[in-house]
Design a protein around this motif. Sequence first.
Motif, mmCIF file in Angstrom:
data_model
loop_
_atom_site.group_PDB
_atom_site.id
_atom_site.type_symbol
_atom_site.label_atom_id
_atom_site.label_comp_id
_atom_site.label_asym_id
_atom_site.label_seq_id
_atom_site.Cartn_x
_atom_site.Cartn_y
_atom_site.Cartn_z
ATOM 1 N N ASN A 31 0.849 -1.197 0.000
ATOM 2 C CA ASN A 31 0.000 0.000 0.000
ATOM 3 C C ASN A 31 0.881 1.242 0.000
ATOM 4 O O ASN A 31 1.837 1.344 0.771
ATOM 5 C CB ASN A 31 -0.916 0.042 1.227
ATOM 6 C CG ASN A 31 -1.885 1.227 1.167
ATOM 7 O OD1 ASN A 31 -2.574 1.406 0.164
ATOM 8 N ND2 ASN A 31 -1.932 2.039 2.209
ATOM 9 N N LYS A 74 5.567 4.847 2.442
ATOM 10 C CA LYS A 74 5.089 6.162 2.880
ATOM 11 C C LYS A 74 5.571 7.213 1.892
ATOM 12 O O LYS A 74 6.774 7.443 1.763
ATOM 13 C CB LYS A 74 5.577 6.450 4.300
ATOM 14 C CG LYS A 74 4.932 5.512 5.316
ATOM 15 C CD LYS A 74 5.347 5.820 6.729
ATOM 16 C CE LYS A 74 4.611 4.897 7.699
ATOM 17 N NZ LYS A 74 5.061 5.087 9.096
ATOM 18 N N ASP A 131 -6.676 5.189 4.652
ATOM 19 C CA ASP A 131 -5.270 4.776 4.583
ATOM 20 C C ASP A 131 -4.886 3.860 5.744
ATOM 21 O O ASP A 131 -4.182 2.869 5.553
ATOM 22 C CB ASP A 131 -4.383 6.029 4.635
ATOM 23 C CG ASP A 131 -3.485 6.108 3.411
ATOM 24 O OD1 ASP A 131 -3.686 5.328 2.463
ATOM 25 O OD2 ASP A 131 -2.572 6.951 3.411
ATOM 26 N N GLU A 132 -5.367 4.216 6.945
ATOM 27 C CA GLU A 132 -4.994 3.438 8.136
ATOM 28 C C GLU A 132 -5.439 1.980 7.988
ATOM 29 O O GLU A 132 -4.700 1.056 8.337
ATOM 30 C CB GLU A 132 -5.635 4.040 9.402
ATOM 31 C CG GLU A 132 -5.218 5.469 9.736
ATOM 32 C CD GLU A 132 -5.842 6.517 8.824
ATOM 33 O OE1 GLU A 132 -5.245 7.594 8.686
ATOM 34 O OE2 GLU A 132 -6.911 6.239 8.240
ATOM 35 N N THR A 133 -6.638 1.769 7.447
ATOM 36 C CA THR A 133 -7.159 0.413 7.254
ATOM 37 C C THR A 133 -6.332 -0.332 6.216
ATOM 38 O O THR A 133 -5.984 -1.503 6.393
ATOM 39 C CB THR A 133 -8.637 0.463 6.807
ATOM 40 O OG1 THR A 133 -9.371 1.274 7.731
ATOM 41 C CG2 THR A 133 -9.248 -0.920 6.752
ATOM 42 N N LYS A 134 -5.998 0.356 5.118
ATOM 43 C CA LYS A 134 -5.190 -0.269 4.071
ATOM 44 C C LYS A 134 -3.807 -0.636 4.607
ATOM 45 O O LYS A 134 -3.265 -1.696 4.277
ATOM 46 C CB LYS A 134 -5.056 0.664 2.867
ATOM 47 C CG LYS A 134 -6.326 0.795 2.032
ATOM 48 C CD LYS A 134 -6.051 1.584 0.766
ATOM 49 C CE LYS A 134 -7.289 1.645 -0.105
ATOM 50 N NZ LYS A 134 -7.060 2.255 -1.403
ATOM 51 N N ASN A 135 -3.235 0.246 5.420
ATOM 52 C CA ASN A 135 -1.911 -0.025 5.983
ATOM 53 C C ASN A 135 -1.930 -1.277 6.850
ATOM 54 O O ASN A 135 -0.989 -2.076 6.833
ATOM 55 C CB ASN A 135 -1.420 1.171 6.803
ATOM 56 C CG ASN A 135 -1.029 2.352 5.921
ATOM 57 O OD1 ASN A 135 -0.831 2.200 4.721
ATOM 58 N ND2 ASN A 135 -0.915 3.523 6.519
ATOM 59 N N GLU A 136 -3.013 -1.447 7.612
ATOM 60 C CA GLU A 136 -3.131 -2.625 8.479
ATOM 61 C C GLU A 136 -3.259 -3.904 7.660
ATOM 62 O O GLU A 136 -2.729 -4.953 8.018
ATOM 63 C CB GLU A 136 -4.354 -2.486 9.392
ATOM 64 C CG GLU A 136 -4.163 -1.508 10.545
ATOM 65 C CD GLU A 136 -5.461 -1.233 11.289
ATOM 66 O OE1 GLU A 136 -6.413 -2.022 11.136
ATOM 67 O OE2 GLU A 136 -5.518 -0.227 12.014
ATOM 68 N N LYS A 137 -3.977 -3.819 6.540
ATOM 69 C CA LYS A 137 -4.222 -4.999 5.712
ATOM 70 C C LYS A 137 -3.012 -5.352 4.831
ATOM 71 O O LYS A 137 -2.841 -6.503 4.440
ATOM 72 C CB LYS A 137 -5.441 -4.753 4.804
ATOM 73 C CG LYS A 137 -6.788 -4.787 5.531
ATOM 74 C CD LYS A 137 -7.902 -4.407 4.567
ATOM 75 C CE LYS A 137 -9.275 -4.650 5.155
ATOM 76 N NZ LYS A 137 -9.679 -6.063 5.126
ATOM 77 N N ASP A 196 0.816 -6.019 3.326
ATOM 78 C CA ASP A 196 2.036 -6.707 3.761
ATOM 79 C C ASP A 196 3.209 -5.733 3.825
ATOM 80 O O ASP A 196 4.133 -5.909 4.617
ATOM 81 C CB ASP A 196 2.363 -7.841 2.785
ATOM 82 C CG ASP A 196 1.240 -8.877 2.733
ATOM 83 O OD1 ASP A 196 1.156 -9.692 3.660
ATOM 84 O OD2 ASP A 196 0.441 -8.837 1.776
ATOM 85 N N SER A 254 0.992 4.924 0.977
ATOM 86 C CA SER A 254 0.265 5.747 1.938
ATOM 87 C C SER A 254 0.750 7.188 1.876
ATOM 88 O O SER A 254 1.952 7.443 1.780
ATOM 89 C CB SER A 254 0.502 5.171 3.349
ATOM 90 O OG SER A 254 -0.098 5.966 4.329
ATOM 91 N N VAL A 311 4.123 -1.318 3.434
ATOM 92 C CA VAL A 311 3.602 0.054 3.311
ATOM 93 C C VAL A 311 4.732 0.967 2.838
ATOM 94 O O VAL A 311 5.823 0.963 3.405
ATOM 95 C CB VAL A 311 3.044 0.572 4.659
ATOM 96 C CG1 VAL A 311 2.593 2.036 4.517
ATOM 97 C CG2 VAL A 311 1.871 -0.287 5.120
#
Length: 203
Positions: free
Chosen positions: A132, A178, A166-172, A174, A134, A176
């Motif tokens: 992702n 930035k 973004d926070e949800t995508k970062n958690e999902k 593998d 971010s 990230v």
Amino acid sequence: MATNPRLIGLTGGIGSGKSTVARLFEILGIPVYYTDDRAKWLMNTNENLKNAIIEAFGVESYREDGSLNREYLAQTVFVDPEKVKKINSLVHPAVAEDFENWATSQTAPYVLKEAALIFEAGGEEKLDKVINVSSPLRIRMARVLMRDPHRTETQVNHIINQQLPDETKNEKADFVIKNRDNLLLIPQVLSIHKELLKEIKDN
């Protein structure tokens, strides 16, 4: 003996800079499947898909020369959530099949599937890993308004609201990346590239 490459998703909200990240991976020799571009190509060239779109939304969906009537679809389809679901249900399977065929023809250790809505569409289930990109909302908004002068802030906010935060995508995800002004992209891309190659070699 040819082996199928690993399938890596590359996602991020509008204006996050995922296309820039994709180009960096391409410099490293990694093939990238640009989902939006390919979807537009399929809507113009895949006869089965064209017929399904005409059946669902009328002959006006295509111009006399056979090309997609994007203005008509923008005014009549993409403003209606139910019609958006319908066109997605036609386009997504065609794109999925096209990606599969494309991926198996590649010789790199892994390939990237660049798409805005991987998690929203449950696409991660058919991928080995997801990256992702971010970026803070204010930066994303500024980038999009500079890149797409025809869009208004309200239109961009509407697109952002249809995407996971973004926070949800970062958690999902593998990995990230930035993409902020004070963080360089190249070292982050190189780090992920090396890690993926190591994982592939070790397995």
